[in-house]
Motif scaffolding. Structure first.
Motif, PDB file in Angstrom:
ATOM      1  N   ALA A 455      35.328   3.135 -29.043  1.00 53.82           N
ATOM      2  CA  ALA A 455      35.848   4.416 -28.570  1.00 53.82           C
ATOM      3  C   ALA A 455      35.280   4.817 -27.204  1.00 53.82           C
ATOM      4  N   ARG A 456      34.104   4.295 -26.850  1.00 61.28           N
ATOM      5  CA  ARG A 456      33.511   4.663 -25.563  1.00 61.28           C
ATOM      6  C   ARG A 456      32.608   3.539 -25.073  1.00 61.28           C
ATOM      7  N   TYR A 457      32.622   3.355 -23.769  1.00 62.72           N
ATOM      8  CA  TYR A 457      31.788   2.303 -23.168  1.00 62.72           C
ATOM      9  C   TYR A 457      31.189   2.853 -21.874  1.00 62.72           C
ATOM     10  N   GLU A 458      29.856   2.823 -21.759  1.00 60.39           N
ATOM     11  CA  GLU A 458      29.182   3.301 -20.550  1.00 60.39           C
ATOM     12  C   GLU A 458      28.121   2.299 -20.131  1.00 60.39           C
ATOM     13  N   ARG A 475      30.292   3.583 -28.209  1.00 58.87           N
ATOM     14  CA  ARG A 475      30.508   4.343 -29.425  1.00 58.87           C
ATOM     15  C   ARG A 475      31.542   3.613 -30.251  1.00 58.87           C
TER      16      ARG A 475
END
Length: 516
Positions: A455-458, A475
């Motif tokens: 859902a999220r990549y940083e 995430r």
């Protein structure tokens, strides 16, 4: 009681003569104020006759600075000396520094015009006369006159004695014996200073000063040898800057006399705690950076890296440090974490960061630390914290990354091959993706047969530079379960894979007992 050695700083004059440097009046005043804080005895502010700007700088420093004597340089030329007198007119403690060449090389090379005489003998008589007249004229402008016998290190000893005696009789209060070209070696230099002290009849009426250059890397050694043989004024520059290879580094000379007071038996009034601050100010304003291995004030002067050194230092500072960093104005010693540091150094740093690890945790962190350290010159605290987040897991590791291979390029289809340890088994898989990170995540998904959604990549750099550690945060969502996974590595693709696997392990830990 130990005798005092006066410290004569010529950073603003001889130091500024370093190729590619220039100081304006404002910069000279800034450095002079710091030199006053350092409590040097004399500040040589410049050479007033050289330019209107230098005249103004000497004038400004002489008006603004209290404490040290303010000195100005001149040749044995009436107009030079007059310029010094005018520039120093409002100085509280003015000193004029005048002189002339003393070696046959300088006399024949710089005074070849026949008006100084046709033969070497005739020229020597004329030079001696000029020296005496210069000192007498300087005394009309200042009670404190310093005379330099340029290139004394290569001068005929008998002629040098005659010149020094004549200068003192003319009114010189300090006689500066310069090794102008850095030619002499310590034993020879010491003999020269001792000879002058013993053979010049009126030497007791003046202070012997030594001014050494570093062409052979002997400036500090020669200066200290001069002190051992009777010199009671030392000349030099901050960081050893100056003409050609530079001058004696004052911070080294001062700390040698302070640290080895038992040997030298003298003292200075220098506020040594200001040395580091002064060094950095001079480096900044002149644009000449201090080498990390520079004695006393270099970045590595109080840094320890080797495991043997770190272990000894942590047990007893004096095993590898003869000075305290606080003595020169450095906050504290530093353990530099590299592949050679060892477990003791790593444990100590982690403890200071607030992490008390078990032996197993330390061993685990140390193995990962070595992997990172082999790729970086230095491992920073931020790197360590990232390693701990990545290695010391609060949940059991169902999945462990054993192997990752990426094939990618501008003309290639990104492909990832992974090998994971899942419980007691070893599983492999491969996948293609839109990019190397996407391919790696898909390969891991295929091996673990997960239905989790990314859902999220940083990604962010933990430290600066091309060797920076990259930290990836993802995430993952699987049904109602949402977790964050983190991974670090100097390779961002590996960091991404580790973050993805960390998230999967956290999802697995949230499953009811018996499920997988």
């Amino acid at each position: 009681m130990a005798e005092k050695v006066a410290v004569f700083d010529t950073t603003l004059r001889d130091g500024e003569q370093a190729a590619g440097t220039r100081l304006g009046s404002r910069e000279k005043l800034m450095i002079a104020r710091q030199l006053a804080q350092l409590r040097v005895d004399i500040i040589e502010a410049g050479y007033p006759a050289s330019s209107p700007e230098d005249f103004a700088a000497v004038q400004l420093v002489s008006q603004e600075i209290q404490g040290p004597a303010i000195c100005a340089l001149s040749r044995a030329v009436a107009s030079d000396i007059e310029a010094c007198g005018k520039a120093l007119a409002k100085a509280r403690r003015p000193r004029i520094h005048t002189g002339i060449g003393s070696s046959d090389i300088h006399i024949m090379g710089k005074f070849r015009d026949e008006r100084y005489g046709r033969t070497l003998g005739e020229k020597k008589v004329k030079i001696l006369q000029m020296a005496v007249e210069a000192v007498r004229l300087a005394r009309q402008h200042a009670e404190d006159v310093q005379f330099y016998a340029e290139d004394a290190g290569r001068a005929d000893p008998a002629y040098l004695r005659e010149m020094i005696e004549a200068a003192i009789d003319a009114g010189a209060t300090v006689v500066n014996i310069p090794d102008t070209t850095g030619y002499t070696v310590p034993e020879q230099w010491g003999c020269l200073i001792r000879m002058l002290r013993e053979k010049v009849p009126n030497i007791g009426r003046a202070t012997i000063s030594v001014h050494c250059h570093d062409d052979l890397g002997l400036a500090v050694a020669n200066t200290l040898t001069g002190v051992m043989n009777g010199a009671r004024q030392v000349e030099g520059t901050i960081n050893g800057i100056g003409e050609r290879a530079g001058n004696a580094a004052l911070e080294e000379v001062v700390m040698a006399m302070q640290t080895r007071g038992d040997y030298f038996g003298v003292h200075t009034d220098i506020e040594a705690g200001e040395l580091f601050r002064t060094s950095r100010l001079v480096a900044d304003l002149l644009g000449i950076h201090v080498p990390p291995n520079k004695a006393v004030v270099g970045a590595n002067a109080f840094s320890h890296s080797s495991g043997i050194h770190v272990d000894g230092f942590l047990k007893d500072r004096e095993t590898y440090e003869i000075m305290r960093p606080e003595d020169v104005g450095i906050e504290q010693s530093r353990v530099v974490l590299t592949a050679r540091t060892g477990r003791h150094g790593l444990r100590d740093r982690l403890k200071k960061l607030g992490y008390a690890l078990t032996q197993d945790e330390l061993n685990q962190a140390y193995e990962r630390f070595l992997t990172v350290a082999d790729k970086k010159q230095e491992v920073f605290d931020e790197d360590l914290l990232a390693i701990l987040r990545d290695e010391i897991h609060p949940v059991p590791e169902l999945y462990q990354l054993e192997y990752l291979h990426i094939y990618s390029g501008t003309s290639a289809i990104p492909t990832a091959t992974v090998r994971l340890r899942v419980k007691e088994a070893t599983l492999e898989g491969a996948a293609i993706g839109d990019g190397p990170v996407d391919a790696a995540c898909k390969a891991i998904s295929a091996v673990t047969q997960t239905s989790a959604k990314l859902a999220r990549y940083e990604i962010r750099a933990v430290t600066a530079g091309t060797e920076a550690m990259g930290e990836v945060t993802v995430r993952l969502e699987e049904g109602e379960r949402k977790v964050l996974g983190r991974g670090v590595s100097t390779d961002v693709i590996e960091a991404s894979a580790r973050a993805y696997i960390d998230g999967l392990n956290k999802l697995a830990a949230l499953l009811p007992a018996g499920e997988s």
